[in-house]
Motif scaffolding. Sequence first.
Motif, PDB file in Angstrom:
ATOM      1  N   GLY A   1     -10.329 -15.404  12.661  1.00  0.00           N
ATOM      2  CA  GLY A   1     -10.195 -15.557  14.108  1.00  0.00           C
ATOM      3  C   GLY A   1     -11.528 -15.862  14.769  1.00  0.00           C
ATOM      4  O   GLY A   1     -11.611 -16.720  15.658  1.00  0.00           O
ATOM      5  N   GLY A   2     -12.590 -15.182  14.339  1.00  0.00           N
ATOM      6  CA  GLY A   2     -13.916 -15.455  14.881  1.00  0.00           C
ATOM      7  C   GLY A   2     -14.384 -16.859  14.559  1.00  0.00           C
ATOM      8  O   GLY A   2     -14.946 -17.556  15.406  1.00  0.00           O
ATOM      9  N   SER A   3     -14.142 -17.299  13.350  1.00  0.00           N
ATOM     10  CA  SER A   3     -14.519 -18.649  12.952  1.00  0.00           C
ATOM     11  C   SER A   3     -13.740 -19.699  13.737  1.00  0.00           C
ATOM     12  O   SER A   3     -14.299 -20.689  14.197  1.00  0.00           O
ATOM     13  CB  SER A   3     -14.272 -18.834  11.457  1.00  0.00           C
ATOM     14  OG  SER A   3     -14.523 -20.153  11.065  1.00  0.00           O
ATOM     15  N   THR A   4     -12.457 -19.460  13.905  1.00  0.00           N
ATOM     16  CA  THR A   4     -11.627 -20.386  14.667  1.00  0.00           C
ATOM     17  C   THR A   4     -12.074 -20.453  16.122  1.00  0.00           C
ATOM     18  O   THR A   4     -12.160 -21.536  16.705  1.00  0.00           O
ATOM     19  CB  THR A   4     -10.148 -19.965  14.590  1.00  0.00           C
ATOM     20  OG1 THR A   4      -9.765 -19.917  13.224  1.00  0.00           O
ATOM     21  CG2 THR A   4      -9.254 -20.923  15.346  1.00  0.00           C
ATOM     22  N   TYR A   5     -12.405 -19.300  16.698  1.00  0.00           N
ATOM     23  CA  TYR A   5     -12.884 -19.272  18.081  1.00  0.00           C
ATOM     24  C   TYR A   5     -14.189 -20.060  18.216  1.00  0.00           C
ATOM     25  O   TYR A   5     -14.363 -20.828  19.157  1.00  0.00           O
ATOM     26  CB  TYR A   5     -13.085 -17.828  18.535  1.00  0.00           C
ATOM     27  CG  TYR A   5     -13.728 -17.728  19.892  1.00  0.00           C
ATOM     28  CD1 TYR A   5     -12.990 -17.982  21.045  1.00  0.00           C
ATOM     29  CD2 TYR A   5     -15.074 -17.430  20.024  1.00  0.00           C
ATOM     30  CE1 TYR A   5     -13.576 -17.919  22.293  1.00  0.00           C
ATOM     31  CE2 TYR A   5     -15.675 -17.368  21.259  1.00  0.00           C
ATOM     32  CZ  TYR A   5     -14.923 -17.606  22.397  1.00  0.00           C
ATOM     33  OH  TYR A   5     -15.517 -17.558  23.627  1.00  0.00           O
ATOM     34  N   LEU A   6     -15.107 -19.872  17.262  1.00  0.00           N
ATOM     35  CA  LEU A   6     -16.370 -20.608  17.307  1.00  0.00           C
ATOM     36  C   LEU A   6     -16.136 -22.114  17.248  1.00  0.00           C
ATOM     37  O   LEU A   6     -16.748 -22.875  17.993  1.00  0.00           O
ATOM     38  CB  LEU A   6     -17.270 -20.193  16.151  1.00  0.00           C
ATOM     39  CG  LEU A   6     -18.051 -18.913  16.307  1.00  0.00           C
ATOM     40  CD1 LEU A   6     -18.775 -18.580  15.008  1.00  0.00           C
ATOM     41  CD2 LEU A   6     -19.053 -19.032  17.428  1.00  0.00           C
ATOM     42  N   MET A   7     -15.281 -22.539  16.357  1.00  0.00           N
ATOM     43  CA  MET A   7     -15.030 -23.972  16.219  1.00  0.00           C
ATOM     44  C   MET A   7     -14.317 -24.531  17.451  1.00  0.00           C
ATOM     45  O   MET A   7     -14.618 -25.624  17.904  1.00  0.00           O
ATOM     46  CB  MET A   7     -14.227 -24.265  14.956  1.00  0.00           C
ATOM     47  CG  MET A   7     -15.011 -24.068  13.692  1.00  0.00           C
ATOM     48  SD  MET A   7     -16.404 -25.213  13.541  1.00  0.00           S
ATOM     49  CE  MET A   7     -17.783 -24.183  14.010  1.00  0.00           C
ATOM     50  N   LYS A   8     -13.376 -23.772  18.013  1.00  0.00           N
ATOM     51  CA  LYS A   8     -12.682 -24.220  19.220  1.00  0.00           C
ATOM     52  C   LYS A   8     -13.677 -24.367  20.368  1.00  0.00           C
ATOM     53  O   LYS A   8     -13.647 -25.349  21.111  1.00  0.00           O
ATOM     54  CB  LYS A   8     -11.588 -23.235  19.591  1.00  0.00           C
ATOM     55  CG  LYS A   8     -10.792 -23.631  20.831  1.00  0.00           C
ATOM     56  CD  LYS A   8      -9.739 -22.610  21.164  1.00  0.00           C
ATOM     57  CE  LYS A   8     -10.187 -21.507  21.991  1.00  0.00           C
ATOM     58  NZ  LYS A   8     -10.539 -21.419  23.280  1.00  0.00           N
ATOM     59  N   THR A   9     -14.578 -23.416  20.488  1.00  0.00           N
ATOM     60  CA  THR A   9     -15.577 -23.464  21.547  1.00  0.00           C
ATOM     61  C   THR A   9     -16.526 -24.636  21.339  1.00  0.00           C
ATOM     62  O   THR A   9     -16.865 -25.344  22.285  1.00  0.00           O
ATOM     63  CB  THR A   9     -16.374 -22.147  21.580  1.00  0.00           C
ATOM     64  OG1 THR A   9     -15.455 -21.073  21.767  1.00  0.00           O
ATOM     65  CG2 THR A   9     -17.382 -22.137  22.699  1.00  0.00           C
ATOM     66  N   ALA A  10     -16.954 -24.846  20.100  1.00  0.00           N
ATOM     67  CA  ALA A  10     -17.883 -25.932  19.810  1.00  0.00           C
ATOM     68  C   ALA A  10     -17.248 -27.291  20.044  1.00  0.00           C
ATOM     69  O   ALA A  10     -17.884 -28.199  20.589  1.00  0.00           O
ATOM     70  CB  ALA A  10     -18.372 -25.828  18.375  1.00  0.00           C
ATOM     71  N   ILE A  11     -16.007 -27.447  19.660  1.00  0.00           N
ATOM     72  CA  ILE A  11     -15.330 -28.728  19.840  1.00  0.00           C
ATOM     73  C   ILE A  11     -15.047 -28.988  21.312  1.00  0.00           C
ATOM     74  O   ILE A  11     -15.116 -30.125  21.783  1.00  0.00           O
ATOM     75  CB  ILE A  11     -14.024 -28.770  19.010  1.00  0.00           C
ATOM     76  CG1 ILE A  11     -14.370 -28.819  17.529  1.00  0.00           C
ATOM     77  CG2 ILE A  11     -13.152 -29.949  19.400  1.00  0.00           C
ATOM     78  CD1 ILE A  11     -13.190 -28.636  16.609  1.00  0.00           C
ATOM     79  N   GLY A  12     -14.771 -27.918  22.068  1.00  0.00           N
ATOM     80  CA  GLY A  12     -14.436 -28.072  23.482  1.00  0.00           C
ATOM     81  C   GLY A  12     -15.625 -28.423  24.369  1.00  0.00           C
ATOM     82  O   GLY A  12     -15.451 -28.918  25.471  1.00  0.00           O
ATOM     83  N   LYS A  13     -16.843 -28.179  23.891  1.00  0.00           N
ATOM     84  CA  LYS A  13     -18.021 -28.459  24.706  1.00  0.00           C
ATOM     85  C   LYS A  13     -18.415 -29.920  24.559  1.00  0.00           C
ATOM     86  O   LYS A  13     -18.333 -30.509  23.505  1.00  0.00           O
ATOM     87  CB  LYS A  13     -19.184 -27.580  24.283  1.00  0.00           C
ATOM     88  CG  LYS A  13     -19.017 -26.145  24.681  1.00  0.00           C
ATOM     89  CD  LYS A  13     -20.264 -25.370  24.343  1.00  0.00           C
ATOM     90  CE  LYS A  13     -20.123 -23.938  24.793  1.00  0.00           C
ATOM     91  NZ  LYS A  13     -21.320 -23.165  24.493  1.00  0.00           N
ATOM     92  N   THR A  14     -18.881 -30.483  25.654  1.00  0.00           N
ATOM     93  CA  THR A  14     -19.385 -31.844  25.621  1.00  0.00           C
ATOM     94  C   THR A  14     -20.903 -31.805  25.707  1.00  0.00           C
ATOM     95  O   THR A  14     -21.509 -30.769  25.901  1.00  0.00           O
ATOM     96  CB  THR A  14     -18.833 -32.662  26.809  1.00  0.00           C
ATOM     97  OG1 THR A  14     -19.303 -32.070  28.017  1.00  0.00           O
ATOM     98  CG2 THR A  14     -17.325 -32.683  26.797  1.00  0.00           C
ATOM     99  N   ARG A  15     -21.535 -32.939  25.605  1.00  0.00           N
ATOM    100  CA  ARG A  15     -22.990 -33.009  25.692  1.00  0.00           C
ATOM    101  C   ARG A  15     -23.486 -32.660  27.094  1.00  0.00           C
ATOM    102  O   ARG A  15     -24.620 -32.261  27.276  1.00  0.00           O
ATOM    103  CB  ARG A  15     -23.483 -34.391  25.316  1.00  0.00           C
ATOM    104  CG  ARG A  15     -23.356 -34.676  23.847  1.00  0.00           C
ATOM    105  CD  ARG A  15     -24.254 -35.847  23.480  1.00  0.00           C
ATOM    106  NE  ARG A  15     -24.190 -36.117  22.075  1.00  0.00           N
ATOM    107  CZ  ARG A  15     -25.025 -35.613  21.187  1.00  0.00           C
ATOM    108  NH1 ARG A  15     -25.962 -34.800  21.575  1.00  0.00           N
ATOM    109  NH2 ARG A  15     -24.930 -35.912  19.926  1.00  0.00           N
ATOM    110  N   ASP A  16     -22.644 -32.791  28.100  1.00  0.00           N
ATOM    111  CA  ASP A  16     -23.052 -32.518  29.475  1.00  0.00           C
ATOM    112  C   ASP A  16     -23.072 -31.029  29.773  1.00  0.00           C
ATOM    113  O   ASP A  16     -23.716 -30.597  30.726  1.00  0.00           O
ATOM    114  CB  ASP A  16     -22.116 -33.211  30.461  1.00  0.00           C
ATOM    115  CG  ASP A  16     -22.210 -34.732  30.328  1.00  0.00           C
ATOM    116  OD1 ASP A  16     -23.273 -35.206  29.883  1.00  0.00           O
ATOM    117  OD2 ASP A  16     -21.217 -35.404  30.668  1.00  0.00           O
ATOM    118  N   ASP A  17     -22.331 -30.207  28.984  1.00  0.00           N
ATOM    119  CA  ASP A  17     -22.239 -28.761  29.250  1.00  0.00           C
ATOM    120  C   ASP A  17     -23.525 -28.039  28.925  1.00  0.00           C
ATOM    121  O   ASP A  17     -24.252 -28.306  28.090  1.00  0.00           O
ATOM    122  CB  ASP A  17     -21.093 -28.135  28.456  1.00  0.00           C
ATOM    123  CG  ASP A  17     -19.742 -28.591  29.000  1.00  0.00           C
ATOM    124  OD1 ASP A  17     -19.700 -29.114  30.106  1.00  0.00           O
ATOM    125  OD2 ASP A  17     -18.741 -28.376  28.284  1.00  0.00           O
TER     126      ASP A  17
END
Length: 70
Positions: free
Chosen positions: A54-70
């Motif tokens: 779950g922690g790994s999935t959350y990290l990947m979801k957060t990383a994929i959801g961020k753009t270069r502008d964030d």
Amino acid sequence: MTTSDAKKTLAVNLAFWIVAMLVHPVLRMLPSGPGGSPKIFELLVPLFFIMLAGGSTYLMKTAIGKTRDD
């Protein structure tokens, strides 16, 4: 997401998986009274694996959801 942020996220995710790979063998090496692993490990180890996944999935979801502008 900047390159350094991506590397940090990847390193933490890799650490999650390394811990997941090492937990089971380390717990099997722990001594117990009768010689086998304690029965509680049969419940705790799978729950710990689920928490790591779950922690790994959350990290990947957060990383994929961020753009270069964030």
